[in-house]
Design an enzyme around this catalytic site. Structure first.
Site, mmCIF file in Angstrom:
data_model
loop_
_atom_site.group_PDB
_atom_site.id
_atom_site.type_symbol
_atom_site.label_atom_id
_atom_site.label_comp_id
_atom_site.label_asym_id
_atom_site.label_seq_id
_atom_site.Cartn_x
_atom_site.Cartn_y
_atom_site.Cartn_z
ATOM 1 N N HIS A 125 0.816 -1.225 0.000
ATOM 2 C CA HIS A 125 0.000 0.000 0.000
ATOM 3 C C HIS A 125 0.846 1.269 0.000
ATOM 4 C CE1 HIS A 125 -3.720 -2.138 0.377
ATOM 5 N NE2 HIS A 125 -3.434 -2.659 1.557
ATOM 6 N N ASP A 162 -2.860 -10.407 -2.663
ATOM 7 C CA ASP A 162 -3.442 -9.910 -1.405
ATOM 8 C C ASP A 162 -4.885 -9.475 -1.693
ATOM 9 O OD1 ASP A 162 -2.327 -8.603 1.446
ATOM 10 O OD2 ASP A 162 -4.035 -7.539 0.599
HETATM 11 ZN ZN LIG Z 1 -4.418 -7.116 2.493
#
Ligand SMILES: [Zn+2]
Length: 308
Positions: A125, A162
């Protein structure tokens, strides 16, 4: 040759607030599982910390300065609502990057067929200038650029399974067609990006999945979007952003995969790596927040990596 595993006790010292899903017990659960004699053949290694030059492969100096300035001497400091630093977080994040770049070096030097890095904090992220979503530095992105800079390869693919979209990796490679970024993820879900229409320089392949998609739709997305993109791109290295929060037990999402799905996806990516990358595959732990689901999923993933 073998499968190498990078881990280090310092990864347990990145602390998050009580009740935070991204916690040291995640790595303890993985370590307990990989202590089983079924994993005796793993080539276990400890990494060294990355220097500033590695961080600067994917982030500007201002981001590194910001993280360094925020690093607390004691207690916890929030960077945003989800992302926290403790006194050892910076060291752990630099060590995670050091493990990822060492893993790249290992597969190019043929010291290992493939490598799994069991590190935290995660990375996918983290955008060029923004730490977010439990992530400080984008480890996968740095590893890809390290491969290009140090080993002279042109094309690197990052596959991110993910359950959350790897917005940071997409941000870093948005206008860089030398890196293919393929992501399967639940949508809608944090961080909100990852639509099919987000294609960058033609090098971004998003395969969003609706809640409760399950195994069949996950595999269909892999077979119809991810694997054909890899076949066209012919990467010389595959990096996996290996989050295991799409598992059915995970509290943060509802894709409802089983560990067999991670075994299957690992096998497909190993096939793709065999086709164009001499088998070179580096897998980096991202998310996965149910300790049992995480441990069984990592076991399935690593067992498959070890089969070669
Ligand atoms: Zn995640």
């Amino acid at each position: 040759m073998a499968t190498r595993l990078y881990s280090h006790p310092l990864f347990l010292e990145h602390l998050t607030p009580p009740g935070h899903p991204e916690r040291p017990d995640r790595l303890r659960a993985i370590a307990r599982m990989l202590d089983d004699e079924a994993f005796a053949e793993l080539d276990r290694a400890e990494p060294s910390p990355a220097g500033d030059a590695s961080i600067l492969l994917a982030h500007p100096q201002s981001h590194l300065d910001h993280i360094r300035d925020a690093s607390p001497e004691k207690g916890l400091v929030p960077l945003d609502a989800d992302t926290t630093m403790s006194p050892k977080s910076l060291d752990a994040a630099l060590l995670a990057v050091g493990a990822a770049t060492a893993a790249v070096d290992d597969v190019f030097a043929r010291r290992a067929d493939n490598v799994f890095v069991a590190a935290r904090p995660p990375g996918h992220h983290a955008e060029k200038v923004t730490a977010m979503g439990f992530c400080l530095f984008n480890t996968a992105a740095i590893a890809a650029r390290h491969a290009q800079k140090t080993h002279g390869v042109e094309r690197v693919a990052i596959v991110d399974w993910d359950v959350h979209h790897g917005n940071g990796t997409q941000d870093i490679f948005w206008d860089d067609p030398s890196v293919l970024f393929c992501s399967t993820h639940q949508m809608p879900l944090y961080p909100g990006t990852g639509a099919k229409t987000e294609t960058g320089a033609g090098n971004i392949v998003n395969a969003p999945l609706s809640p409760n998609s399950g195994s069949d739709l996950f595999r269909e997305a892999f077979e119809s979007r991810v694997l054909p993109s890899l076949a066209d791109f012919r990467p010389e290295l595959i990096i996996v952003s290996a989050g295991f929060d799409a598992h059915r037990r995970d509290p943060l999402a509802q894709i409802n995969l089983d560990e067999e799905d991670f075994d299957w996806a690992t096998g497909r990516l190993m096939d793709a790596a065999q086709t164009s990358a001499g088998g070179r595959l580096v897998s980096l732990l991202e998310g996965g927040y149910d300790l049992e689901g995480l441990a069984f999923s990592v076991a399935a993933h690593v067992r498959r990596l070890m089969k070669g």
